[in-house]
Design a protein around this motif. Structure first.
Motif, PDB file in Angstrom:
ATOM      1  N   LEU A 137      -1.094  -1.739   0.842  1.00 18.18           N
ATOM      2  CA  LEU A 137      -1.747  -2.039   2.112  1.00 18.18           C
ATOM      3  C   LEU A 137      -3.124  -2.622   1.841  1.00 18.18           C
ATOM      4  N   VAL A 138      -3.463  -3.688   2.551  1.00 18.72           N
ATOM      5  CA  VAL A 138      -4.785  -4.297   2.424  1.00 18.72           C
ATOM      6  C   VAL A 138      -5.386  -4.443   3.814  1.00 18.72           C
ATOM      7  N   GLN A 139      -6.594  -3.912   3.980  1.00 14.62           N
ATOM      8  CA  GLN A 139      -7.279  -3.926   5.276  1.00 14.62           C
ATOM      9  C   GLN A 139      -8.194  -5.151   5.406  1.00 14.62           C
ATOM     10  N   ASN A 140      -8.613  -5.367   6.643  1.00 18.41           N
ATOM     11  CA  ASN A 140      -9.698  -6.312   6.940  1.00 18.41           C
ATOM     12  C   ASN A 140      -9.412  -7.716   6.411  1.00 18.41           C
ATOM     13  N   LEU A 141      -8.219  -8.202   6.706  1.00 22.92           N
ATOM     14  CA  LEU A 141      -7.825  -9.521   6.184  1.00 22.92           C
ATOM     15  C   LEU A 141      -8.646 -10.658   6.771  1.00 22.92           C
TER      16      LEU A 141
ATOM     17  N   SER B  28      -8.212   1.528  -3.672  1.00 23.74           N
ATOM     18  CA  SER B  28      -8.911   0.500  -4.428  1.00 23.74           C
ATOM     19  C   SER B  28     -10.181   1.075  -5.063  1.00 23.74           C
ATOM     20  N   PRO B  29     -10.598   0.493  -6.185  1.00 24.50           N
ATOM     21  CA  PRO B  29     -10.067  -0.733  -6.776  1.00 24.50           C
ATOM     22  C   PRO B  29      -8.736  -0.499  -7.502  1.00 24.50           C
ATOM     23  N   LEU B  30      -7.819  -1.448  -7.282  1.00 25.09           N
ATOM     24  CA  LEU B  30      -6.527  -1.411  -7.950  1.00 25.09           C
ATOM     25  C   LEU B  30      -6.527  -2.394  -9.114  1.00 25.09           C
ATOM     26  N   THR B  31      -5.753  -2.098 -10.123  1.00 26.97           N
ATOM     27  CA  THR B  31      -5.643  -2.971 -11.280  1.00 26.97           C
ATOM     28  C   THR B  31      -4.175  -3.303 -11.536  1.00 26.97           C
TER      29      THR B  31
ATOM     30  N   ASP C 152     -13.458  -6.464  -4.312  1.00 20.35           N
ATOM     31  CA  ASP C 152     -14.025  -6.072  -3.027  1.00 20.35           C
ATOM     32  C   ASP C 152     -12.971  -5.772  -1.964  1.00 20.35           C
ATOM     33  N   ALA C 153     -11.705  -5.817  -2.331  1.00 19.22           N
ATOM     34  CA  ALA C 153     -10.654  -5.568  -1.347  1.00 19.22           C
ATOM     35  C   ALA C 153     -10.575  -4.083  -1.012  1.00 19.22           C
ATOM     36  N   SER C 154     -10.217  -3.793   0.243  1.00 17.95           N
ATOM     37  CA  SER C 154      -9.956  -2.423   0.673  1.00 17.95           C
ATOM     38  C   SER C 154      -8.442  -2.248   0.694  1.00 17.95           C
ATOM     39  N   ALA C 155      -7.907  -1.695  -0.391  1.00 20.26           N
ATOM     40  CA  ALA C 155      -6.457  -1.655  -0.577  1.00 20.26           C
ATOM     41  C   ALA C 155      -5.999  -0.247  -0.944  1.00 20.26           C
ATOM     42  N   ARG C 156      -4.728   0.016  -0.656  1.00 17.00           N
ATOM     43  CA  ARG C 156      -4.106   1.292  -1.016  1.00 17.00           C
ATOM     44  C   ARG C 156      -2.712   1.019  -1.554  1.00 17.00           C
TER      45      ARG C 156
ATOM     46  N   LEU D  13       2.448 -17.202  12.228  1.00 21.68           N
ATOM     47  CA  LEU D  13       2.320 -16.367  11.044  1.00 21.68           C
ATOM     48  C   LEU D  13       3.394 -16.664   9.997  1.00 21.68           C
ATOM     49  N   ILE D  14       4.460 -17.324  10.422  1.00 17.30           N
ATOM     50  CA  ILE D  14       5.569 -17.605   9.502  1.00 17.30           C
ATOM     51  C   ILE D  14       5.089 -18.517   8.372  1.00 17.30           C
ATOM     52  N   ASP D  15       5.374 -18.106   7.136  1.00 16.39           N
ATOM     53  CA  ASP D  15       5.034 -18.887   5.932  1.00 16.39           C
ATOM     54  C   ASP D  15       3.531 -19.070   5.730  1.00 16.39           C
ATOM     55  N   MET D  16       2.712 -18.331   6.468  1.00 20.98           N
ATOM     56  CA  MET D  16       1.272 -18.427   6.275  1.00 20.98           C
ATOM     57  C   MET D  16       0.863 -17.813   4.927  1.00 20.98           C
ATOM     58  N   PHE D  17       1.586 -16.733   4.557  1.00 16.42           N
ATOM     59  CA  PHE D  17       1.329 -16.065   3.279  1.00 16.42           C
ATOM     60  C   PHE D  17       2.655 -15.680   2.648  1.00 16.42           C
ATOM     61  N   GLU D  18       2.633 -15.532   1.324  1.00 11.81           N
ATOM     62  CA  GLU D  18       3.766 -15.012   0.579  1.00 11.81           C
ATOM     63  C   GLU D  18       3.351 -13.707  -0.094  1.00 11.81           C
ATOM     64  N   PRO D  19       4.322 -12.891  -0.515  1.00 11.30           N
ATOM     65  CA  PRO D  19       3.962 -11.611  -1.126  1.00 11.30           C
ATOM     66  C   PRO D  19       2.958 -11.723  -2.269  1.00 11.30           C
ATOM     67  N   GLU D  20       3.077 -12.769  -3.087  1.00  9.56           N
ATOM     68  CA  GLU D  20       2.163 -12.916  -4.218  1.00  9.56           C
ATOM     69  C   GLU D  20       0.718 -13.056  -3.764  1.00  9.56           C
ATOM     70  N   ASP D  21       0.520 -13.664  -2.593  1.00  7.18           N
ATOM     71  CA  ASP D  21      -0.843 -13.811  -2.069  1.00  7.18           C
ATOM     72  C   ASP D  21      -1.469 -12.448  -1.812  1.00  7.18           C
ATOM     73  N   MET D  22      -0.714 -11.562  -1.198  1.00  2.18           N
ATOM     74  CA  MET D  22      -1.252 -10.256  -0.828  1.00  2.18           C
ATOM     75  C   MET D  22      -1.371  -9.337  -2.043  1.00  2.18           C
ATOM     76  N   LEU D  23      -0.446  -9.466  -2.990  1.00  2.00           N
ATOM     77  CA  LEU D  23      -0.559  -8.674  -4.212  1.00  2.00           C
ATOM     78  C   LEU D  23      -1.794  -9.081  -5.003  1.00  2.00           C
ATOM     79  N   GLY D  24      -2.065 -10.381  -5.037  1.00  2.00           N
ATOM     80  CA  GLY D  24      -3.267 -10.853  -5.708  1.00  2.00           C
ATOM     81  C   GLY D  24      -4.521 -10.379  -5.002  1.00  2.00           C
ATOM     82  N   LEU D  25      -4.496 -10.394  -3.675  1.00  2.00           N
ATOM     83  CA  LEU D  25      -5.656  -9.949  -2.909  1.00  2.00           C
ATOM     84  C   LEU D  25      -5.926  -8.466  -3.141  1.00  2.00           C
ATOM     85  N   ALA D  26      -4.873  -7.677  -3.266  1.00  2.00           N
ATOM     86  CA  ALA D  26      -5.044  -6.229  -3.473  1.00  2.00           C
ATOM     87  C   ALA D  26      -5.803  -5.930  -4.760  1.00  2.00           C
TER      88      ALA D  26
END
Length: 390
Positions: free
Chosen positions: A94-98, A77-80, A53-57, A36-49
């Motif tokens: 938080l983002v579910q169902n990755l 979600s939906p978040l802007t 269709d993302a399930s985010a809070r 899991l190390i370096d698989m994702f960075e914070p920007e990846d998850m912020l963009g996904l949120a």
């Protein structure tokens, strides 16, 4: 056979973990999931949120103007991008169902193959800057908290129950009293912390950090009862009125003896072969249902492209955003996918799908007896995922 080592300390066997820790006590697994190390960075998850269709809070915490106490706010979600403007110092997304968004991440479930795959819920990510958290809380399910980026400090306290008092007027279940702290450690990227159900826990980001929650969940009795009722409606024999003994009684009274007689017949039916069939199908349908709606792929491979990829060394694997499982009956195996029983499979197809459900990687030679159109249909249905050769 899995391609990843199990997420357990070298000194602990799966049997020992299940006997000594599962749903009993926590376990820190240093470098339990280094993949899991370096698989994702914070920007990846912020963009996904921000995906439609993302399930985010988005959870924020700021001091109340009235009393200075922490005040939580929750936006679903939906978040802007506007939601992320002018945030307080402490916040979490938080983002579910990755698994739906990253099949590669979903494949890390193989590291937890000592837990039956039908008990897997989903992978959730929590991103927070320094100081961010989701408060002191507990979950009703087992969770493996895997650090993917940065550091998070975890404290574990008492086991909670239905009498645990939550802070009033908050958008999420939080409490103040964790009791005696039994664990206080900072997790580095690659570390994993197993937390059993109802154990209070509190995680605080030490810097920009991503924590991935591999949640495990069992169905509740209401889900099973509801599913049994749906299945039983297809059995015409169950609509025949019961024959019950009758004793003299007041005309307006429903006697306990009558209720007991109905209960006895109900239990006899559930313990019969018919009942076994209803219960087995009900449980299989419930636990194979996906929790989230399926995402439609932007692009799909046609049959020729699929066969070409397999010939060039690509592999077929179970898509962990879907639910593919099987059960054994007196007549053989029955396959379920995403809440539906799959009929009409020949023995060869069934054998291949069972191997996929068990987490195996299959190569071209493993599926040479399967019709190419069937393989394409499995891919389109989301039962399988193709991993292209590098």
């Amino acid at each position: 056979m899995t391609s990843l080592p199990l997420c357990l300390p070298d000194s602990l066997t799966p049997e020992q973990f299940l006997a000594e820790y599962w749903q009993k006590k926590p376990l820190l697994i240093k470098q339990g999931l280094p993949q899991l190390i370096d698989m994702f960075e914070p920007e990846d998850m912020l963009g996904l949120a921000l995906e439609e269709d993302a399930s985010a809070r988005l959870l924020t915490q700021a001091a109340s103007k009235q009393n200075g106490q922490p005040q939580w706010q929750l936006k679903k979600s939906p978040l802007t991008e506007a939601d992320f403007a002018n945030l307080p110092e402490q916040w979490t997304v938080l983002v579910q169902n990755l698994e739906q968004w990253s099949p590669e991440l979903g494949q890390l479930w193989q590291a937890f193959d000592f837990i039956p795959q039908w008990q897997r819920d989903d992978i959730m990510v929590s991103y927070a800057p320094k100081g961010g958290s989701v408060g002191k809380h507990y979950d009703d399910y087992d969770v493996f908290l895997a650090q993917g980026y940065g550091q998070r400090r975890w404290q574990l306290g008492k086991f909670c129950d239905k009498d645990t008092e939550f802070v009033a007027d908050e958008p999420i279940r939080l409490f103040d009293d964790m009791g005696e702290i039994i664990f206080d450690e900072i997790l580095e990227a690659g570390d994993v912390l197993y937390v059993p159900p109802k154990l209070s826990h509190f995680g605080v980001a030490q810097d920009d950090c991503l924590t991935f929650s591999f949640g495990c969940r069992r169905p509740n009795l209401m889900q099973i009862i509801d599913s049994m009722a749906d299945i039983a409606t297809n059995d015409s024999d169950l609509f025949v009125p019961m024959l019950l003994p009758q004793a003299l009684q007041a005309s307006g009274e429903l006697q306990t003896d009558s209720i007991d007689a109905i209960k006895t017949q109900l239990l006899q039916m559930l313990q019969s072969e018919r009942g076994d069939h209803i219960i087995r199908q009900a449980v299989s349908e419930v636990v194979s249902k996906r929790q989230y709606d399926a995402l439609m792929p932007e692009e799909t491979l046609d049959t020729d492209e699929l066969m070409k990829a397999l010939a060039e060394g690509a592999t077929l694997q179970a898509d962990y955003s879907n639910r593919l499982l099987y059960s054994k009956t007196s007549d053989g195996f029955v396959l379920y996918a995403n809440g539906q029983r799959i009929d009409g499979l020949d023995e060869t197809a069934m054998a291949v799908l069972i191997r996929l459900a068990n987490g195996e990687k299959l190569y071209s030679a493993d599926v040479k007896e399967i019709d190419s159109d069937d393989l394409s249909e499995w891919l389109e249905n989301g039962w399988v995922w193709i991993d292209f050769a590098e």
